[in-house]
Design an enzyme around this catalytic site. Structure first.
Site, PDB file in Angstrom:
ATOM      1  N   TRP A   1     -36.218 -41.976 -10.659  1.00  0.00           N
ATOM      2  CA  TRP A   1     -36.516 -41.481 -12.061  1.00  0.00           C
ATOM      3  C   TRP A   1     -35.577 -40.177 -12.245  1.00  0.00           C
ATOM      4  O   TRP A   1     -35.223 -39.752 -13.064  1.00  0.00           O
ATOM      5  CB  TRP A   1     -38.026 -41.248 -12.233  1.00  0.00           C
TER       6      TRP A   1
ATOM      7  N   ASP B   1     -40.293 -33.443 -15.566  1.00  0.00           N
ATOM      8  CA  ASP B   1     -40.807 -34.831 -15.637  1.00  0.00           C
ATOM      9  C   ASP B   1     -42.152 -34.951 -14.858  1.00  0.00           C
ATOM     10  O   ASP B   1     -42.144 -35.020 -13.859  1.00  0.00           O
ATOM     11  CB  ASP B   1     -39.901 -36.064 -15.356  1.00  0.00           C
TER      12      ASP B   1
ATOM     13  N   LYS C   1     -48.811 -43.475 -16.898  1.00  0.00           N
ATOM     14  CA  LYS C   1     -49.196 -43.379 -15.500  1.00  0.00           C
ATOM     15  C   LYS C   1     -50.732 -42.489 -15.342  1.00  0.00           C
ATOM     16  O   LYS C   1     -51.177 -42.813 -14.349  1.00  0.00           O
ATOM     17  CB  LYS C   1     -48.004 -42.392 -14.684  1.00  0.00           C
TER      18      LYS C   1
HETATM   19  C1  LIG Z   1     -42.443 -44.386 -14.553  1.00  0.00           C
HETATM   20  C2  LIG Z   1     -41.592 -43.146 -14.565  1.00  0.00           C
HETATM   21  C3  LIG Z   1     -40.744 -42.959 -15.595  1.00  0.00           C
HETATM   22  C4  LIG Z   1     -40.059 -43.977 -16.718  1.00  0.00           C
HETATM   23  O1  LIG Z   1     -41.068 -44.107 -17.526  1.00  0.00           O
HETATM   24  P1  LIG Z   1     -40.968 -44.904 -18.884  1.00  0.00           P
HETATM   25  O2  LIG Z   1     -42.221 -44.719 -19.684  1.00  0.00           O
HETATM   26  O3  LIG Z   1     -41.234 -46.601 -18.455  1.00  0.00           O
HETATM   27  O4  LIG Z   1     -39.620 -44.650 -19.309  1.00  0.00           O
HETATM   28  C5  LIG Z   1     -40.254 -41.707 -15.520  1.00  0.00           C
HETATM   29  N1  LIG Z   1     -40.387 -40.830 -14.588  1.00  0.00           N
HETATM   30  C6  LIG Z   1     -41.237 -41.100 -13.835  1.00  0.00           C
HETATM   31  C7  LIG Z   1     -41.844 -39.698 -12.702  1.00  0.00           C
HETATM   32  C8  LIG Z   1     -42.276 -42.057 -13.631  1.00  0.00           C
HETATM   33  O5  LIG Z   1     -43.068 -42.540 -12.789  1.00  0.00           O
END
Ligand SMILES: *Cc1c(COP(=O)(O)O)cnc(C)c1O
Length: 357
Positions: free
Chosen positions: A102, A169, A193
């Protein structure tokens, strides 16, 4: 049979959130309408959006500190793009920490906009740790990092002092542990998540940082436009925002991030202690960087024990334990709503495997 959901995302949510969502799908706020059919401009939903935005800031301790919370669409992946659009100046540069898939995807999007400096990477070691003692260019427009690496099971425990705007993020560990969130200038997280269902992304932006690039930013990508429209520039993900709000309310009732952090630590300790004790298993991340959310581990002897282990955990009602398709092995995601009893079930299966094998 009770299912113990260790899925990395979309993930387990509190049972009372499922119940309340189910009620709202049939009759939202006693309006006689479903949350799936109400207008996002209705008074009741505008109140939901306002509360969700305010409660996000409150739980993170950011109320009244110059931040705005937004519930946007496009997933965390869309923010990989919105970040450079809004913060990478024409002719400027951005610093990124490469700690996994990511993080790498985020850096790739920035490369199309300007100079992107990778200030650290653990790629050569299979992303098994977090690079430290970084030297971040002082003339960078921002530094971007990923607090928790969902696929590799590593987590940044200490955020080093950073002289440039700090963007993070936090998709897979937001609301899971206490941090000084005011160190960050932008925090974003795909809801699926740890805070809600798929379909919406929480973005928290320090307002004074906006409007500093000379870019012409398309409205849908412009944080300032979303702020001016109170997160209703276009139709938000109505039901996903509502379920996220219910999850935030659940967390507040429980005692907020401080209370959940204690539970999350206990769950992580329980599982990692077994991974380290049990001679059949080995953890994949270096110990000091192990994620409290996603524990990644392998069988020492896959050939001998894989089939038996897979049968046993499935029979115990454990679900979602396979590692990400890109890395294999096992990954136990222990998000906020996962009860410690579920972790105990998994640990018991691991002990039972040791006896049988
Ligand atoms: C799952 C994830 C993403 C991607 O998320 P989407 O909502 O599918 O675009 C980005 N960063 C992290 C840390 C993730 O776990």
């Amino acid at each position: 049979m009770k299912i113990h959901n260790f899925s990395a995302g979309p993930c387990i949510l509190p049972q009372e959130v499922f119940t309340k969502t189910a009620e709202a799908i049939l009759n939202f706020n006693n309006s006689g309408l479903s949350i799936l059919e109400i207008s996002h401009r209705s008074k009741d939903f505008v109140a939901v959006m306002e509360e969700a935005r305010a409660l996000s800031l409150e739980l993170l301790g950011l109320t009244g500190k110059g931040y705005q919370a937004l519930f946007l669409q496009g997933g965390a992946s869309m923010e990989f793009l919105r970040i450079p659009y809004n913060f990478l100046k024409q002719g400027g540069k951005a610093a990124y920490l490469d700690t996994g898939t990511w993080a790498n995807n985020a850096a790739k999007e920035a490369k199309a906009f300007g100079e992107t400096v990778i200030v650290g990477s653990s790629k050569a070691e299979g992303y098994n740790h977090i690079p430290k003692k970084l030297s971040i260019p002082v003339d960078a427009d921002y530094f971007h990092c990923t607090s928790n690496n969902t696929i590799y099971g590593t987590q940044i425990k200490n955020f080093e002092p950073c002289a440039v705007p700090l963007i993070c993020d936090m998709s897979s560990d937001i609301f899971s542990r206490t941090l000084d969130f005011s160190k960050f200038d932008v925090i974003y997280a795909g809801a699926q998540k740890n805070m809600g269902p798929a379909g919406t992304t929480l973005v928290i932006v320090k307002e004074q940082l906006l409007g500093k690039t000379s870019r012409n930013i398309p409205n849908i990508l412009n944080y300032a436009v979303h702020i001016a429209k109170e997160s209703m520039y276009n139709t938000p993900a109505v039901s996903a925002v509502y379920t996220s709000l219910l999850t935030l309310q659940w967390l507040k009732k429980l005692g907020g991030i401080e209370a959940i952090e204690v539970k999350n630590q206990a769950k992580a300790d329980l599982l990692y202690n077994e991974i380290d004790r049990n001679p059949l298993f080995v953890g994949t991340a270096v110990k000091e960087d192990r994620s409290n959310m996603n524990a990644t581990f392998l069988l020492n002897n896959e050939e001998a024990h894989k089939d038996l282990f897979n049968t046993m955990w499935k029979e115990a009602g454990v679900s979602g334990l396979n590692g990400h398709r890109s890395v294999g092995g096992y990954r136990a995601s222990m998000y906020n709503a996962l009860p410690i009893e579920s972790v105990q079930v998994l640990v018991d299966v691991m002990k039972e495997l040791e006896r049988k094998a």
